[in-house]
Write an enzyme that holds these catalytic residues in place. Structure first.
Site, PDB file in Angstrom:
ATOM      1  N   GLU A  10       0.824  -1.213   0.000  1.00 59.55           N
ATOM      2  CA  GLU A  10       0.000   0.000   0.000  1.00 59.55           C
ATOM      3  C   GLU A  10       0.857   1.262   0.000  1.00 59.55           C
ATOM      4  O   GLU A  10       0.507   2.255  -0.650  1.00 59.55           O
ATOM      5  CB  GLU A  10      -0.938  -0.018   1.209  1.00 59.55           C
ATOM      6  CG  GLU A  10      -1.927  -1.176   1.214  1.00 59.55           C
ATOM      7  CD  GLU A  10      -2.822  -1.186  -0.025  1.00 59.55           C
ATOM      8  OE1 GLU A  10      -3.122  -0.095  -0.550  1.00 59.55           O
ATOM      9  OE2 GLU A  10      -3.211  -2.278  -0.461  1.00 59.55           O
TER      10      GLU A  10
ATOM     11  N   GLU B 174      -1.094  -2.577  -9.642  1.00 53.99           N
ATOM     12  CA  GLU B 174      -0.995  -3.545  -8.558  1.00 53.99           C
ATOM     13  C   GLU B 174       0.283  -4.369  -8.664  1.00 53.99           C
ATOM     14  O   GLU B 174       0.950  -4.663  -7.659  1.00 53.99           O
ATOM     15  CB  GLU B 174      -2.219  -4.461  -8.563  1.00 53.99           C
ATOM     16  CG  GLU B 174      -3.510  -3.792  -8.161  1.00 53.99           C
ATOM     17  CD  GLU B 174      -3.492  -3.342  -6.715  1.00 53.99           C
ATOM     18  OE1 GLU B 174      -2.949  -4.083  -5.867  1.00 53.99           O
ATOM     19  OE2 GLU B 174      -4.011  -2.244  -6.429  1.00 53.99           O
TER      20      GLU B 174
END
Length: 371
Positions: free
Chosen positions: A222, A281
Site C-alpha cells: 500500500e 498492482e
C-alpha cells in the site's frame, strides 16, 4: 330628408351583411367607394384591415405557450453544418489538438520497475490535498455506520504501529504526516494508505497476515502505491476519459449523452481503467516486496500471505474483469522477484535506510529503469 339618409345608408348596411360577398374581398365596392371618397375627412385614405384574423387580435409576444410552440430547437442540422464548416472552429480545434499533445507528452513518465510509460499531470501537493478530503469522508462514513477505531493501547493497533515504524524509514516519505488507524471490522480483510501518510487497516486483515512479516507485505504494497504516484496517475487518466466522452457528445449533437455515459463509460473502464489498475498492482507488489526486505522483514512471507488471501477470497471475478491481478498470477510474479528480494534483505543493515525508495525516485525523475 330622413328618406334620403335612409336610402344613402341602406346600401352600406346591406353590403356589410351581404353573405354572398367574396371571402377574399370582404368589403363591398360601394363601401370601398365611400371610404375612398370620405368627403368629411381631412386625412389621407388608408386601407381598412377590419375584420382581422383571430390569430392577429392577440398579443402573442407575451404568451409563453405560443412562444414555446414557435421556438426552434437549440441544435439543428443546419446549425451544426454551419458550425462545422466555420474556419474559426477549425483553427480552434487545430490549436487545441496541438496544445493537448504538447501537454500530454510533457507529462509522460516512465515507471522504473516496469518500464511502463504513463501520463501524470498532478503534483504530490494536489494529490495530498485530495487525500485529506478523502480521510475526513472516510472517518465520517465509519462513524455514521456505527463503526469504531481501535484505541492506541489495543494489541492490534500496537502491532500495526510496530510494522509501520520499520517501514516508514524505507518508504522515501519520512517527512509525511503519518497517521495510523485500525478499524474494528473483523469481517473485512483490507488495508490502504491514503496520500499524505494516512494508514487505515481493517482488523479482519490481521488473522490472514498472522505475523508482522505478513502484515509488512500488505502495508509495503500500500505504501508503494503512494511512492509510485498511482493515485495521481488515476486522477490524470480521468481527464483523458472525460475529454473523450464529452467530445463524442459534442460531435453527435448531444444525442449520445445517455449512451456515452452508460455504455461508453463501461467500455472505457473495461479497456483502460481495469488493465491500468492491474499493472499498478503488479508494480506495487514489486516495490513493496523490496521495501519490506530492506526493512529486514522476510519477503517469503508475502507468498504465504497471498495464498491465505486466495483461500479467503473464494469466488473472485476473472482477472480481466478486475482491477487486481489474480492471486495465482500475483504469487507467480512474487516468486520471480524473490531471489532479488532475499539478496536485498541480507544486504540491508536493518537501520531503516531508504536506499530502494531513493533509487526509485531518482530513476523516475530521469525516466530510466531500475536494474
Amino acid at each position: 330628408m330622413q328618406s334620403q339618409s335612409r336610402r344613402f345608408f341602406r346600401p352600406v348596411w346591406h353590403s356589410l351583411q351581404n353573405p354572398g360577398s367574396s371571402p377574399l374581398n370582404p368589403i363591398s365596392p360601394r363601401l370601398r367607394f365611400i371610404q375612398l371618397r370620405r368627403p368629411l375627412s381631412q386625412t389621407a385614405p388608408r386601407p381598412n384591415n377590419w375584420p382581422r384574423p383571430p390569430h392577429k387580435t392577440r398579443n402573442y409576444n407575451h404568451d409563453p405557450y405560443h412562444r414555446l410552440s414557435q421556438a426552434e430547437p437549440l441544435i439543428t442540422s443546419h446549425r451544426l453544418r454551419r458550425v462545422v464548416r466555420s474556419p474559426s472552429l477549425r483553427t480552434v480545434l487545430a490549436l487545441s489538438v496541438v496544445g493537448a499533445l504538447v501537454f500530454y507528452f510533457s507529462n509522460i513518465q516512465t515507471v522504473p520497475v516496469s518500464g511502463r510509460r504513463r501520463f501524470n499531470c498532478f503534483s504530490e501537493e494536489t494529490v495530498e490535498a485530495a487525500g485529506d478530503a478523502q480521510v475526513k469522508r472516510l472517518i465520517w462514513e465509519v462513524e455514521r455506520a456505527g463503526g469504531r477505531f481501535l484505541s492506541d493501547w489495543d494489541p492490534r493497533t500496537a502491532m500495526v504501529k510496530r510494522v509501520m515504524r520499520r517501514l516508514i524509514p524505507v518508504s522515501g516519505m519520512e517527512d509525511a504526516d503519518w497517521e495510523i488507524r485500525v478499524i474494528d471490522d473483523p469481517h473485512t480483510a483490507n488495508a490502504f494508505v491514503i496520500p499524505g501518510g494516512k494508514v487505515f487497516v481493517f482488523s479482519g486483515l490481521l488473522p490472514i497476515a498472522r505475523n508482522e512479516d505478513g502484515l509488512a507485505a500488505v502495508l509495503g504494497h500500500e505504501i508503494a502505491h503512494n511512492l509510485a504516484g498511482h493515485v495521481a496517475e488515476r486522477m490524470s487518466g480521468q481527464i483523458g476519459i472525460n475529454i473523450l466522452l464529452y467530445s463524442i457528445i459534442f460531435l453527435t449533437g448531444g444525442i449520445a449523452i445517455l449512451g456515452t455515459h452508460v455504455i461508453g463509460g463501461a467500455v472505457l473502464d473495461l479497456l483502460f481503467s481495469r488493465p491500468m489498475g492491474r499493472m499498478q498492482e503488479t508494480e506495487a507488489d514489486h516495490i513493496g516486496l523490496m521495501m519490506m526486505a530492506e526493512a529486514c522483514y522476510d519477503p517469503r512471507e508475502a507468498i504465504g500471505f497471498w495464498r491465505r488471501m486466495e483461500r479467503a477470497q473464494q469466488g473472485e471475478p476473472p482477472e480481466w474483469l478486475s482491477t487486481h491481478p489474480s492471486n495465482f498470477n500475483r504469487i507467480q510474479k512474487i516468486e520471480e522477484w524473490m531471489p532479488r528480494a532475499i539478496d536485498k534483505m541480507q544486504a540491508s543493515d536493518c537501520q531503516g535506510t531508504s536506499t530502494f525508495a531513493k533509487m526509485f525516485r531518482k530513476a523516475m525523475e530521469r525516466g530510466i529503469l531500475i536494474e
